[in-house]
Write an enzyme that holds these catalytic residues in place. Sequence first.
Site, PDB file in Angstrom:
ATOM      1  N   ASN A  71       0.603  -1.451   0.227  1.00  0.00           N
ATOM      2  CA  ASN A  71       0.193   0.261   0.150  1.00  0.00           C
ATOM      3  C   ASN A  71       0.838   1.305   0.121  1.00  0.00           C
ATOM      4  OD1 ASN A  71      -2.591   1.554   0.296  1.00  0.00           O
ATOM      5  ND2 ASN A  71      -3.472  -0.067   1.307  1.00  0.00           N
ATOM      6  N   ARG A  72       0.434   2.302   0.124  1.00  0.00           N
ATOM      7  CA  ARG A  72       1.198   3.733   0.279  1.00  0.00           C
ATOM      8  C   ARG A  72       1.683   4.016   1.428  1.00  0.00           C
ATOM      9  NH1 ARG A  72      -3.431   3.399  -3.083  1.00  0.00           N
ATOM     10  NH2 ARG A  72      -3.715   3.769  -4.832  1.00  0.00           N
ATOM     11  N   HIS A  97       3.480  -0.233  -2.828  1.00  0.00           N
ATOM     12  CA  HIS A  97       3.976  -1.558  -2.583  1.00  0.00           C
ATOM     13  C   HIS A  97       5.182  -1.942  -2.850  1.00  0.00           C
ATOM     14  CE1 HIS A  97      -0.254  -2.636  -3.068  1.00  0.00           C
ATOM     15  NE2 HIS A  97      -0.298  -2.362  -3.888  1.00  0.00           N
ATOM     16  N   HIS A 168      -1.651  -9.839  -3.692  1.00  0.00           N
ATOM     17  CA  HIS A 168      -2.342  -9.136  -4.557  1.00  0.00           C
ATOM     18  C   HIS A 168      -3.691  -9.975  -5.407  1.00  0.00           C
ATOM     19  CE1 HIS A 168      -3.026  -5.871  -6.262  1.00  0.00           C
ATOM     20  NE2 HIS A 168      -2.738  -4.905  -5.580  1.00  0.00           N
ATOM     21  N   ASP A 230     -11.936   1.572  -3.216  1.00  0.00           N
ATOM     22  CA  ASP A 230     -10.093   1.503  -2.831  1.00  0.00           C
ATOM     23  C   ASP A 230     -10.173   2.195  -1.645  1.00  0.00           C
ATOM     24  OD1 ASP A 230      -7.990   0.456  -3.427  1.00  0.00           O
ATOM     25  OD2 ASP A 230      -7.041   1.804  -4.728  1.00  0.00           O
ATOM     26  N   GLU A 282      -6.926  -7.824   0.232  1.00  0.00           N
ATOM     27  CA  GLU A 282      -6.212  -7.521   1.264  1.00  0.00           C
ATOM     28  C   GLU A 282      -5.876  -7.440   2.133  1.00  0.00           C
ATOM     29  OE1 GLU A 282      -3.722  -5.446  -1.636  1.00  0.00           O
ATOM     30  OE2 GLU A 282      -5.504  -4.711  -2.846  1.00  0.00           O
TER      31      GLU A 282
END
Length: 315
Positions: A71-72, A97, A168, A230, A282
Amino acid sequence: MIVRGHTHIHGRAVDAARLATGNMEVTLLSYGAITRDWRIGGRSMILGYDDPADYGDDPFFLGIIAGRVANRIAGGRFSLDGADVVLPLNDGANHLHGGPRGLGKRHWQMEADASANAVRLTCVSGHGDGGYPGRAAFEVVVSLSETRLTYEMRAEVDRPTPINLAQHNYYNLTGGEIWDHELQIAADEYLPIDEGSIPLGHAAPVSGTIRDFRASRRIGAADAAHEGIDHCMVLTGDQPAAVLTAPGAPTLRFFTDQPGLQFYTGKYLAGAHEPFTGICLEPQGFPDAVNQPGFPSLIVTPDAPYVQRLSIEVD
Protein backbone atom coordinates in the site's frame (compact mmCIF):
# COMPACT_ATOMS: atom_id res chain seq x y z
CA MET A 1 5.76 -29.80 -9.57
CA ILE A 2 8.32 -27.10 -10.55
CA VAL A 3 9.30 -26.28 -14.11
CA ARG A 4 12.65 -24.49 -14.13
CA GLY A 5 13.11 -21.75 -16.73
CA HIS A 6 9.41 -21.70 -17.62
CA THR A 7 9.87 -18.20 -19.07
CA HIS A 8 12.26 -15.25 -18.90
CA ILE A 9 11.56 -11.82 -17.39
CA HIS A 10 14.07 -8.98 -17.64
CA GLY A 11 16.69 -11.41 -18.91
CA ARG A 12 16.42 -13.91 -16.06
CA ALA A 13 14.83 -17.34 -15.95
CA VAL A 14 11.53 -17.65 -14.10
CA ASP A 15 10.36 -20.93 -12.58
CA ALA A 16 6.74 -22.08 -12.41
CA ALA A 17 5.14 -24.40 -9.87
CA ARG A 18 1.82 -26.21 -9.96
CA LEU A 19 -0.09 -27.48 -6.93
CA ALA A 20 -3.15 -29.68 -7.41
CA THR A 21 -5.52 -31.63 -5.21
CA GLY A 22 -9.16 -32.62 -5.56
CA ASN A 23 -10.76 -30.22 -8.04
CA MET A 24 -8.35 -27.35 -7.32
CA GLU A 25 -5.04 -26.33 -8.85
CA VAL A 26 -2.75 -23.33 -8.38
CA THR A 27 0.08 -22.06 -10.57
CA LEU A 28 2.85 -19.88 -9.09
CA LEU A 29 5.79 -17.99 -10.56
CA SER A 30 9.15 -17.31 -8.94
CA TYR A 31 9.00 -13.73 -10.26
CA GLY A 32 7.16 -11.60 -7.69
CA ALA A 33 6.01 -14.76 -5.85
CA ILE A 34 3.06 -14.37 -8.20
CA THR A 35 -0.06 -16.52 -8.09
CA ARG A 36 -0.63 -16.79 -11.82
CA ASP A 37 -3.76 -18.94 -11.76
CA TRP A 38 -6.12 -20.61 -9.30
CA ARG A 39 -8.71 -22.97 -10.73
CA ILE A 40 -11.64 -24.72 -9.08
CA GLY A 41 -13.33 -27.35 -11.21
CA GLY A 42 -11.49 -25.95 -14.22
CA ARG A 43 -12.80 -22.42 -13.66
CA SER A 44 -10.27 -19.67 -12.98
CA MET A 45 -10.84 -17.66 -9.79
CA ILE A 46 -8.32 -14.86 -10.45
CA LEU A 47 -7.10 -12.59 -13.22
CA GLY A 48 -3.80 -13.35 -14.94
CA TYR A 49 -1.88 -13.09 -18.19
CA ASP A 50 -1.81 -15.75 -20.89
CA ASP A 51 1.90 -15.08 -21.49
CA PRO A 52 3.80 -15.25 -18.17
CA ALA A 53 6.42 -12.86 -19.54
CA ASP A 54 3.77 -10.11 -19.41
CA TYR A 55 4.08 -9.99 -15.62
CA GLY A 56 7.45 -8.28 -16.01
CA ASP A 57 5.87 -4.97 -17.02
CA ASP A 58 2.51 -5.37 -15.30
CA PRO A 59 1.46 -2.05 -13.69
CA PHE A 60 -1.50 -3.56 -11.82
CA PHE A 61 0.34 -5.94 -9.45
CA LEU A 62 -1.67 -9.00 -10.50
CA GLY A 63 -1.10 -11.89 -8.09
CA ILE A 64 2.05 -10.52 -6.46
CA ILE A 65 3.28 -10.51 -2.89
CA ALA A 66 3.44 -6.75 -2.28
CA GLY A 67 6.15 -5.32 -0.02
CA ARG A 68 8.45 -4.53 1.70
CA VAL A 69 5.58 -2.26 2.71
CA ALA A 70 2.36 -2.86 0.82
CA ASN A 71 0.00 0.00 0.00
CA ARG A 72 0.99 3.67 0.21
CA ILE A 73 3.51 5.69 2.19
CA ALA A 74 2.80 9.42 2.00
CA GLY A 75 5.53 11.32 0.18
CA GLY A 76 7.74 8.25 0.28
CA ARG A 77 9.05 9.40 3.66
CA PHE A 78 8.95 8.42 7.32
CA SER A 79 11.11 8.69 10.42
CA LEU A 80 12.56 5.73 12.29
CA ASP A 81 14.58 6.03 15.49
CA GLY A 82 15.22 9.68 14.78
CA ALA A 83 16.45 9.17 11.22
CA ASP A 84 14.60 10.23 8.07
CA VAL A 85 13.96 7.47 5.54
CA VAL A 86 13.40 8.49 1.91
CA LEU A 87 11.85 6.02 -0.54
CA PRO A 88 11.36 6.18 -4.34
CA LEU A 89 8.00 7.47 -5.56
CA ASN A 90 5.95 5.33 -7.96
CA ASP A 91 2.36 6.47 -7.33
CA GLY A 92 2.30 10.18 -7.98
CA ALA A 93 3.75 11.82 -4.88
CA ASN A 94 3.65 8.56 -2.90
CA HIS A 95 5.45 5.24 -2.51
CA LEU A 96 3.31 2.19 -3.37
CA HIS A 97 3.82 -1.55 -2.73
CA GLY A 98 7.52 -1.26 -1.95
CA GLY A 99 8.31 1.04 -4.85
CA PRO A 100 9.31 0.38 -8.47
CA ARG A 101 11.51 -2.53 -7.35
CA GLY A 102 9.33 -3.92 -4.60
CA LEU A 103 9.03 -7.62 -3.81
CA GLY A 104 6.45 -8.03 -6.56
CA LYS A 105 9.14 -7.08 -9.10
CA ARG A 106 11.87 -9.36 -7.73
CA HIS A 107 13.07 -12.82 -8.60
CA TRP A 108 12.46 -15.25 -5.73
CA GLN A 109 13.91 -18.68 -5.07
CA MET A 110 11.34 -21.46 -5.36
CA GLU A 111 11.40 -24.93 -3.81
CA ALA A 112 8.76 -27.64 -3.57
CA ASP A 113 7.52 -29.46 -0.47
CA ALA A 114 5.65 -32.39 -1.97
CA SER A 115 4.75 -33.87 1.42
CA ALA A 116 2.79 -30.71 2.32
CA ASN A 117 1.57 -30.01 -1.22
CA ALA A 118 3.29 -26.65 -0.86
CA VAL A 119 5.79 -24.33 -2.50
CA ARG A 120 8.31 -22.27 -0.52
CA LEU A 121 9.46 -18.96 -1.99
CA THR A 122 12.33 -16.94 -0.49
CA CYS A 123 13.87 -13.56 -1.19
CA VAL A 124 16.52 -11.51 0.63
CA SER A 125 16.43 -7.72 0.53
CA GLY A 126 19.63 -6.05 1.73
CA HIS A 127 20.12 -2.98 3.91
CA GLY A 128 19.20 0.11 1.90
CA ASP A 129 17.45 -1.90 -0.80
CA GLY A 130 14.59 0.19 -2.19
CA GLY A 131 15.47 2.83 0.40
CA TYR A 132 14.50 0.66 3.37
CA PRO A 133 16.78 0.24 6.38
CA GLY A 134 17.95 -3.22 7.41
CA ARG A 135 18.39 -6.61 5.82
CA ALA A 136 15.12 -8.54 5.49
CA ALA A 137 14.81 -12.23 4.63
CA PHE A 138 11.35 -13.08 3.29
CA GLU A 139 9.63 -16.46 3.09
CA VAL A 140 6.22 -17.23 1.60
CA VAL A 141 4.83 -20.77 1.82
CA VAL A 142 1.84 -21.44 -0.41
CA SER A 143 -0.05 -24.67 0.30
CA LEU A 144 -3.16 -26.26 -1.16
CA SER A 145 -5.58 -28.74 0.38
CA GLU A 146 -8.88 -30.00 -1.00
CA THR A 147 -10.71 -27.09 0.68
CA ARG A 148 -8.11 -24.33 1.29
CA LEU A 149 -5.48 -22.19 -0.36
CA THR A 150 -3.10 -20.83 2.28
CA TYR A 151 -0.34 -18.20 2.24
CA GLU A 152 2.05 -18.10 5.19
CA MET A 153 4.32 -15.04 5.03
CA ARG A 154 7.34 -14.37 7.24
CA ALA A 155 10.21 -11.90 7.43
CA GLU A 156 13.29 -11.84 9.64
CA VAL A 157 15.25 -8.58 9.96
CA ASP A 158 18.59 -7.52 11.41
CA ARG A 159 17.35 -4.19 12.81
CA PRO A 160 14.03 -2.39 13.31
CA THR A 161 12.34 -1.74 9.98
CA PRO A 162 8.74 -1.64 8.66
CA ILE A 163 7.27 -4.73 7.01
CA ASN A 164 3.72 -5.02 5.67
CA LEU A 165 3.06 -7.75 3.10
CA ALA A 166 -0.10 -8.26 1.06
CA GLN A 167 -1.18 -10.99 -1.33
CA HIS A 168 -2.59 -9.14 -4.36
CA ASN A 169 -4.90 -11.47 -6.32
CA TYR A 170 -7.73 -9.98 -8.36
CA TYR A 171 -10.71 -12.31 -7.84
CA ASN A 172 -13.34 -12.93 -10.49
CA LEU A 173 -15.53 -15.99 -9.99
CA THR A 174 -17.67 -15.77 -13.13
CA GLY A 175 -15.84 -13.82 -15.85
CA GLY A 176 -16.89 -10.41 -17.14
CA GLU A 177 -17.54 -7.52 -14.75
CA ILE A 178 -17.85 -8.09 -11.01
CA TRP A 179 -21.17 -6.37 -10.28
CA ASP A 180 -22.99 -9.69 -9.71
CA HIS A 181 -20.51 -10.80 -7.03
CA GLU A 182 -21.76 -10.83 -3.46
CA LEU A 183 -19.43 -9.82 -0.65
CA GLN A 184 -19.47 -9.70 3.12
CA ILE A 185 -16.69 -8.05 5.16
CA ALA A 186 -16.33 -8.15 8.95
CA ALA A 187 -15.70 -4.40 9.22
CA ASP A 188 -17.77 -1.75 10.97
CA GLU A 189 -15.32 0.98 9.93
CA TYR A 190 -13.01 1.99 7.08
CA LEU A 191 -10.13 4.45 6.72
CA PRO A 192 -11.11 7.68 4.91
CA ILE A 193 -8.46 8.93 2.47
CA ASP A 194 -7.32 12.11 0.78
CA GLU A 195 -7.06 12.73 -2.97
CA GLY A 196 -3.79 10.78 -3.05
CA SER A 197 -5.38 7.75 -1.34
CA ILE A 198 -3.49 8.43 1.89
CA PRO A 199 -5.49 7.73 5.09
CA LEU A 200 -6.52 10.80 7.07
CA GLY A 201 -5.51 9.12 10.33
CA HIS A 202 -8.89 8.08 11.69
CA ALA A 203 -11.57 5.47 11.09
CA ALA A 204 -15.16 6.20 10.04
CA PRO A 205 -18.33 4.08 10.15
CA VAL A 206 -19.22 2.15 7.01
CA SER A 207 -22.91 2.66 7.76
CA GLY A 208 -24.63 4.60 4.98
CA THR A 209 -21.68 4.31 2.57
CA ILE A 210 -20.95 2.15 -0.47
CA ARG A 211 -18.40 0.35 1.73
CA ASP A 212 -21.01 -1.17 4.05
CA PHE A 213 -20.67 -4.93 3.56
CA ARG A 214 -21.40 -6.01 7.13
CA ALA A 215 -24.19 -8.11 5.65
CA SER A 216 -23.71 -9.90 2.34
CA ARG A 217 -24.33 -7.42 -0.44
CA ARG A 218 -24.11 -7.45 -4.22
CA ILE A 219 -21.29 -5.16 -5.32
CA GLY A 220 -23.42 -3.74 -8.12
CA ALA A 221 -26.15 -2.81 -5.62
CA ALA A 222 -23.67 -1.17 -3.22
CA ASP A 223 -21.95 0.83 -5.97
CA ALA A 224 -24.79 1.45 -8.39
CA ALA A 225 -23.04 4.49 -9.88
CA HIS A 226 -19.87 2.48 -10.51
CA GLU A 227 -17.74 4.96 -8.57
CA GLY A 228 -15.28 2.26 -7.60
CA ILE A 229 -14.05 1.32 -4.14
CA ASP A 230 -10.42 1.38 -2.97
CA HIS A 231 -10.27 1.63 0.81
CA CYS A 232 -8.76 -0.16 3.76
CA MET A 233 -11.47 -1.80 5.83
CA VAL A 234 -10.90 -1.94 9.60
CA LEU A 235 -11.50 -5.57 10.47
CA THR A 236 -13.36 -6.48 13.65
CA GLY A 237 -11.37 -9.68 14.16
CA ASP A 238 -14.38 -11.88 13.51
CA GLN A 239 -13.72 -14.79 11.16
CA PRO A 240 -14.05 -15.20 8.29
CA ALA A 241 -12.92 -11.65 7.61
CA ALA A 242 -14.59 -11.70 4.19
CA VAL A 243 -16.87 -13.96 2.16
CA LEU A 244 -17.04 -13.68 -1.64
CA THR A 245 -19.38 -15.52 -3.97
CA ALA A 246 -21.34 -15.10 -7.21
CA PRO A 247 -24.27 -16.87 -8.90
CA GLY A 248 -23.29 -20.44 -9.81
CA ALA A 249 -19.76 -19.97 -8.43
CA PRO A 250 -17.87 -21.33 -5.42
CA THR A 251 -17.87 -19.37 -2.17
CA LEU A 252 -14.51 -18.09 -0.91
CA ARG A 253 -14.05 -17.43 2.81
CA PHE A 254 -11.02 -15.34 3.84
CA PHE A 255 -9.36 -15.93 7.20
CA THR A 256 -6.61 -13.53 8.32
CA ASP A 257 -4.67 -12.31 11.35
CA GLN A 258 -4.25 -8.78 9.95
CA PRO A 259 -6.03 -5.60 11.21
CA GLY A 260 -6.97 -4.29 7.78
CA LEU A 261 -8.32 -5.47 4.43
CA GLN A 262 -7.70 -3.33 1.34
CA PHE A 263 -10.85 -3.64 -0.80
CA TYR A 264 -10.46 -2.54 -4.43
CA THR A 265 -12.91 -3.13 -7.26
CA GLY A 266 -10.46 -2.73 -10.14
CA LYS A 267 -11.60 0.63 -11.49
CA TYR A 268 -8.25 1.39 -13.12
CA LEU A 269 -7.58 -1.96 -14.78
CA ALA A 270 -6.73 -1.66 -18.48
CA GLY A 271 -5.19 -3.57 -21.37
CA ALA A 272 -5.71 -7.31 -21.03
CA HIS A 273 -8.33 -6.78 -18.30
CA GLU A 274 -11.14 -4.24 -18.46
CA PRO A 275 -12.08 -2.00 -15.51
CA PHE A 276 -14.23 -3.65 -12.83
CA THR A 277 -13.30 -7.20 -13.84
CA GLY A 278 -11.39 -8.05 -10.66
CA ILE A 279 -11.83 -7.63 -6.90
CA CYS A 280 -8.81 -7.24 -4.62
CA LEU A 281 -9.24 -8.38 -1.01
CA GLU A 282 -5.80 -7.80 0.52
CA PRO A 283 -5.31 -8.47 4.25
CA GLN A 284 -2.55 -6.20 5.60
CA GLY A 285 -1.55 -3.58 8.13
CA PHE A 286 -2.95 -0.09 7.74
CA PRO A 287 -1.67 2.08 4.85
CA ASP A 288 0.83 4.81 5.78
CA ALA A 289 1.02 3.44 9.33
CA VAL A 290 4.69 4.50 9.43
CA ASN A 291 3.43 8.11 9.48
CA GLN A 292 0.26 7.58 11.52
CA PRO A 293 1.01 7.13 15.25
CA GLY A 294 -2.57 6.12 15.95
CA PHE A 295 -2.37 3.09 13.63
CA PRO A 296 -0.99 -0.35 14.62
CA SER A 297 2.78 -0.30 14.16
CA LEU A 298 4.43 -1.94 11.15
CA ILE A 299 7.89 -1.98 12.76
CA VAL A 300 9.46 -5.44 12.90
CA THR A 301 12.54 -6.23 15.01
CA PRO A 302 15.06 -9.10 15.19
CA ASP A 303 13.29 -10.33 18.33
CA ALA A 304 9.79 -10.07 16.83
CA PRO A 305 9.80 -11.32 13.21
CA TYR A 306 6.96 -10.58 10.82
CA VAL A 307 4.28 -13.25 10.43
CA GLN A 308 1.05 -13.21 8.40
CA ARG A 309 -1.30 -16.06 7.57
CA LEU A 310 -4.03 -15.83 4.91
CA SER A 311 -6.24 -18.85 4.36
CA ILE A 312 -8.98 -18.97 1.74
CA GLU A 313 -11.55 -21.68 2.32
CA VAL A 314 -13.69 -22.95 -0.55
CA ASP A 315 -17.30 -24.11 -0.26
